[in-house]
Design a protein around this motif. Sequence first.
Motif: not given
Length: 323
Positions: A219-225
């Motif tokens: 349900m949760g994650c870490i993203i980057a451009r």
Amino acid sequence: MKKILSLLLVLVFVFTLVSCGTPTKLDVDCNVYAIKGPTGVGMVPLMELEDDDNANLDYDFELVGSNEEIIAKIANKEADIAAVATNLASTLYNKTNGGISVLAINTLGVLSVVAKGEEISTISDLKGKTIYSTGQGANPEYIINYVLEKNNLKAGEDVKIEFVAQPTELVAKVVGNEKAIVVAPQPVATAITVKDEAAKIVMDINDEWDKISDTDLVMGCIIARKEYIEQNPDAIKIFLKDYEASIKSVNEDIDNAAALCEEYEIVTPAAVAKKAIPHCNIVYQDGKEMKENLSAYLNFLYEKSNASVGGKLPADDFYYAEK
């Protein structure tokens, strides 16, 4: 000659210190955003390192209160990295024409069943009951309905579900009644049990999902451009190592993590954070494991409503792979 030898020895000593000592901090700015709540909890030890000037990058951490703020920060390139819900990550990927990638999973299921005045220990015990929840037309509704279905119960018939607009409204449903059953996200579920001692967390929906699925409820994650990833590949690698260590610290020292959650106003007060963290299912998953679990979950959501993932499923470049 002795002076020359002495100078050479000094140079060798200095070179040895540089080669074998602590690596120099990478001089790269890294703007990290998170929404207050479970997806931000795994960051708190890293936030403390930054405040103590012991981090390996020049981190600037910012906390916001809504998904809309994260979307805006990614769009205007203020945010390099952000902790978000997994379905929001897919939506952002589509909104930015593939402009972001998921670096890692940081949170599994955060929904808990809280009961007061009711004997509930299994999903089957919900038959004939009314439960209150948030998230109509969103993740919670799809997850609840699926768990009920796999336990031979039908939402609306065997189990009546009444939705409220905000998670905080679930508190009144319990505290103001002799009997109540709610499905609440953390830390709201824990906050309910603190406000009303007669209310108990009786089930973790993450555990119920594991009984009926071969892949994790992510349900949760870490993203980057992607632009930031391409321009700063070493910084991304350093961040991921720092972040994995930070999550490990949260799970190994809950008392300290709870105190930091209060200090940084991610989950307050510390007493609630301490009780909530074990139910937040904070993890670190990257690479193949991340892709397998996240792609399966996004497929699940897409089948329920393509709008929930931004209209279409993301392509393979959505999933970060270290080069």
